[in-house]
Design a protein around this motif. Sequence first.
Motif, PDB file in Angstrom:
ATOM      1  N   GLY A 134       7.144   1.830 -14.296  1.00 40.12           N
ATOM      2  CA  GLY A 134       7.363   3.054 -13.531  1.00 40.12           C
ATOM      3  C   GLY A 134       6.609   4.223 -14.119  1.00 40.12           C
ATOM      4  N   CYS A 135       6.462   5.292 -13.343  1.00 43.48           N
ATOM      5  CA  CYS A 135       5.794   6.496 -13.834  1.00 43.48           C
ATOM      6  C   CYS A 135       6.292   7.703 -13.045  1.00 43.48           C
ATOM      7  N   TYR A 171       9.823   8.840  -1.480  1.00 46.12           N
ATOM      8  CA  TYR A 171      10.871   7.896  -1.825  1.00 46.12           C
ATOM      9  C   TYR A 171      11.464   8.225  -3.192  1.00 46.12           C
ATOM     10  N   ASP A 172      12.685   7.742  -3.405  1.00 50.54           N
ATOM     11  CA  ASP A 172      13.262   7.770  -4.741  1.00 50.54           C
ATOM     12  C   ASP A 172      12.505   6.734  -5.570  1.00 50.54           C
ATOM     13  N   PRO A 173      11.742   7.149  -6.574  1.00 52.21           N
ATOM     14  CA  PRO A 173      10.843   6.215  -7.265  1.00 52.21           C
ATOM     15  C   PRO A 173      11.566   5.068  -7.959  1.00 52.21           C
ATOM     16  N   ILE A 174      12.693   5.345  -8.567  1.00 52.96           N
ATOM     17  CA  ILE A 174      13.406   4.300  -9.299  1.00 52.96           C
ATOM     18  C   ILE A 174      14.015   3.281  -8.339  1.00 52.96           C
ATOM     19  N   LYS A 175      14.686   3.791  -7.284  1.00 54.49           N
ATOM     20  CA  LYS A 175      15.280   2.882  -6.299  1.00 54.49           C
ATOM     21  C   LYS A 175      14.208   2.027  -5.625  1.00 54.49           C
ATOM     22  N   LEU A 176      13.088   2.657  -5.260  1.00 55.66           N
ATOM     23  CA  LEU A 176      12.026   1.929  -4.566  1.00 55.66           C
ATOM     24  C   LEU A 176      11.461   0.823  -5.459  1.00 55.66           C
ATOM     25  N   ARG A 177      11.167   1.164  -6.701  1.00 57.92           N
ATOM     26  CA  ARG A 177      10.573   0.182  -7.614  1.00 57.92           C
ATOM     27  C   ARG A 177      11.523  -0.985  -7.862  1.00 57.92           C
ATOM     28  N   LEU A 178      12.766  -0.684  -8.152  1.00 62.68           N
ATOM     29  CA  LEU A 178      13.715  -1.742  -8.489  1.00 62.68           C
ATOM     30  C   LEU A 178      14.067  -2.594  -7.279  1.00 62.68           C
ATOM     31  N   PRO A 219       0.814  -1.226   0.000  1.00 60.68           N
ATOM     32  CA  PRO A 219       0.000   0.000   0.000  1.00 60.68           C
ATOM     33  C   PRO A 219       0.844   1.270   0.000  1.00 60.68           C
ATOM     34  N   LYS A 220       1.922   1.280   0.771  1.00 58.86           N
ATOM     35  CA  LYS A 220       2.798   2.453   0.799  1.00 58.86           C
ATOM     36  C   LYS A 220       3.440   2.669  -0.562  1.00 58.86           C
ATOM     37  N   TYR A 221       3.854   1.585  -1.202  1.00 61.57           N
ATOM     38  CA  TYR A 221       4.470   1.692  -2.522  1.00 61.57           C
ATOM     39  C   TYR A 221       3.484   2.257  -3.542  1.00 61.57           C
ATOM     40  N   LEU A 222       2.262   1.752  -3.538  1.00 59.69           N
ATOM     41  CA  LEU A 222       1.266   2.199  -4.513  1.00 59.69           C
ATOM     42  C   LEU A 222       0.898   3.664  -4.302  1.00 59.69           C
ATOM     43  N   GLU A 223       0.831   4.084  -3.045  1.00 64.36           N
ATOM     44  CA  GLU A 223       0.485   5.478  -2.766  1.00 64.36           C
ATOM     45  C   GLU A 223       1.602   6.418  -3.214  1.00 64.36           C
ATOM     46  N   ASN A 224       2.835   6.060  -2.938  1.00 64.82           N
ATOM     47  CA  ASN A 224       3.954   6.941  -3.268  1.00 64.82           C
ATOM     48  C   ASN A 224       4.357   6.860  -4.733  1.00 64.82           C
ATOM     49  N   HIS A 225       4.248   5.683  -5.325  1.00 67.88           N
ATOM     50  CA  HIS A 225       4.751   5.527  -6.692  1.00 67.88           C
ATOM     51  C   HIS A 225       3.704   5.877  -7.747  1.00 67.88           C
ATOM     52  N   TYR A 226       2.440   5.524  -7.478  1.00 69.36           N
ATOM     53  CA  TYR A 226       1.390   5.774  -8.462  1.00 69.36           C
ATOM     54  C   TYR A 226       0.387   6.837  -8.013  1.00 69.36           C
ATOM     55  N   GLY A 227       0.548   7.343  -6.794  1.00 69.86           N
ATOM     56  CA  GLY A 227      -0.344   8.384  -6.308  1.00 69.86           C
ATOM     57  C   GLY A 227      -1.746   7.904  -6.008  1.00 69.86           C
ATOM     58  N   ILE A 228      -1.918   6.627  -5.624  1.00 70.66           N
ATOM     59  CA  ILE A 228      -3.248   6.074  -5.338  1.00 70.66           C
ATOM     60  C   ILE A 228      -3.576   6.298  -3.865  1.00 70.66           C
ATOM     61  N   PHE A 274      13.694  -2.584   5.978  1.00 73.76           N
ATOM     62  CA  PHE A 274      15.034  -2.043   5.754  1.00 73.76           C
ATOM     63  C   PHE A 274      15.218  -1.645   4.290  1.00 73.76           C
ATOM     64  N   ILE A 275      14.767  -2.481   3.376  1.00 78.86           N
ATOM     65  CA  ILE A 275      14.894  -2.194   1.947  1.00 78.86           C
ATOM     66  C   ILE A 275      14.072  -0.963   1.571  1.00 78.86           C
ATOM     67  N   ILE A 276      12.854  -0.864   2.095  1.00 76.79           N
ATOM     68  CA  ILE A 276      11.976   0.286   1.787  1.00 76.79           C
ATOM     69  C   ILE A 276      12.615   1.572   2.300  1.00 76.79           C
TER      70      ILE A 276
END
Length: 744
Positions: free
Chosen positions: A507-508, A680-687, A438-447, A658-660
């Motif tokens: 990514g976006c 978050y740094d979007p590229i680092k987080l996604r990869l 959920p945190k990833y989706l909110e920060n990376h895709y703005g959901i 730790f990774i997040i």
Amino acid sequence: MDRVYIFLGLFATVLFLEATGGSYMISAVQSIERQFQIPSKLSGFLISASDISYVPTVIFISYLGSRGNRAKWIGAGTVLMAMAHIFTATPNFIFPAEQPKLNLTTIEETLLPAKLLSEADAKLEQFFEYQPIRDRIPSDLLSTDDTPFKVYEQSLYSLDEPLISQALHHMNLILSGDEDEKPLLEVLRKFVKNRHINTQEDFAIIRRAAIAPFTFCGKLVNDLRSVLTGSFVPFLDLKCHQKSSNVGPLLIIFTALLALGIGRTMPWSLGIPLIDDNVKKHSMPLYFACISFIRILGPITGFIIGSLANKLYFTTPTPQGLSPTDPTWIGAWWLGFLLIGIITILPSCILFFFPASSNSDKVMPTENETKPKKKNQLLLFDKHMDEKRSPEEQTLKGGAKAFLKSYKDVVGSKIYVGTVIGRILDVLAFKGYVVFLPKYLENHYGIPQYRVQLYMAAFGVFGFALGTITGGLITRKFKLNGRKVALFVLIVSTINTLMYLSKCFLGCHSIVNSVGLDGASTNFNYTRSCNMDCGCQGAQLFPVCDPSGNVYYSPCHAGCRHVSVLDLGSYNLEFSDCDCVPGKIVKKEFCHDNCSFMTVAFFVTVMIGAFIAGTGVVPGMLILLRSVPPATRSISLGLQGFLVSLLGTLPSPVIWGFIIDSACLVWEQTCSSRGACAIYDPIKLRLRMHLLYVAIRMISMFSDLYVLYHSKNLNILEDPDEDNEQDENEEVKRVEDIQLSTMH
């Protein structure tokens, strides 16, 4: 009705309720923290309590339960779970807690005008030092710039909005040289007089603004927000320096959850072998798929109950003016535990007192006897287990030897060892990923968060549930056996890993990502001269944009002193009088990103991946069940649960956390220390998220290959006992026919 189907219904019900209670605990934690003022580190420890007791007890209970009436053991376990849920709710009544008292004296004193402002010789500069006026007058008007006068209605923070509008108008006339200070002073005196009369109403307006999900340029509002969140220095006693540990309620809840962990060791490790003894082996995939489908629906129900319970206040009557959106709101967390516990009692008691068809369940036939299973007879005792223990086994030393021998037989199976290693790695990858998704989706895709839960339920949970049903049907339809079923599991793992690998490329450039990238040039310091006096230090991330598409961290950082509700139905907001914005207006509607296509693509992969992963559940569990001697099935499930919880479930969130955190750009500040990550740094987080998942799953695939290599003679759909039983039944029937013909 066939007792097998009655048991199946009751067993599926208790598994559903167990899963419901597990997810409900997550929704109740925040209200428990607020009522008993328990720190988050302790509440996090509470969530792990059931796993703490599950790990050391499951291997012993699965061993002992497999040697007794399994329905009674399962019933006892579910009764214990029901009592644990009810016991968890008791601190609300044993330790009634008053709502925390907020020290708002300073805020109220700031809102009240000084006596000198009521005097006839009060100067204009003194009025401008009065915070409610200073908050509403733009900083550029307090200096030398000329700003056009605008009127906005339906403001969330409007202390005599018409008078403020008149003051702005007179200030423009003064700056243009068309008027002196007297009309402005008259308006400000009237504003101050109203503040003496309407202090409580003013405070209610500021309070509503302080609990809004956004911040704007208003020191009074932001100070109150800081008080409510515990980050304002003069009010540290509210949260940051709260040293009360409330040992009593914490001890009760912790003990109850320990009991819950012990109780939940029994249904799965004993129930599946019991069902396996009472249904045809070729039908087991379908039965297991249906049970798994019902169990998967439990977490959804738990979150729904949590949502409903949190809309009710934890005690009555509800304090006037308090709503579920208020940061000090305490939901009726105890209600869900009572409801789930009471509902669980009925099926638990029926299972505990489940009638055996006869005492013959315990009696093993002699060599000259043929005792076929009756049609409606439910084998409650393991048909592969000899109840007549030797005298040596009845001693402590002999029992310990038998216990160790049973587990030695289990771990001696190469297929079992390979399957368990694969399961541990799967959980290690999946558990942490889902916790932070959920945190990833909110920060990376703005959901938004509320949509994330809905999307995950619609595309993830139901996709997985349908995949489970499909996997059971495929296993039965195509009669997957031996290396065929192991190859099927390997193919499922491979496709699932490839689906997660594809997410590395989805990514976006979302609005949140834009805020992070824009802040890189200033070392992520979003405070500038235009918002210096706005009190934005603790502002929440609430991205807004100007008409040109430029993104701001929050309306406060844009220097906006006014917010208007343009549409109450859609809660469409417009922030105006923004000192840092050329056009003076920002709105969320001005923000545009390029994430729509990528969001759809991501959830398509989620749906396909969840469905594919679900198809491997039934064959994977059947491989585990059939890879050990029949008499050690319960033991094997218990040992698997122990190892998966210890090596997979418990460490996974820590590793992923730790990774997040390693991809964080901007940290929020809580109680003068680093809090949660905002950007978050979007590229680092996604990869990092997806490559870690793929790496763990690729290691897991080696265990699937190991199982495939050793599974040549694995039999999951055919049971020689059934064939022997059928032959024996036919022989008995033939003898009876001969006897009857002789009598006649």
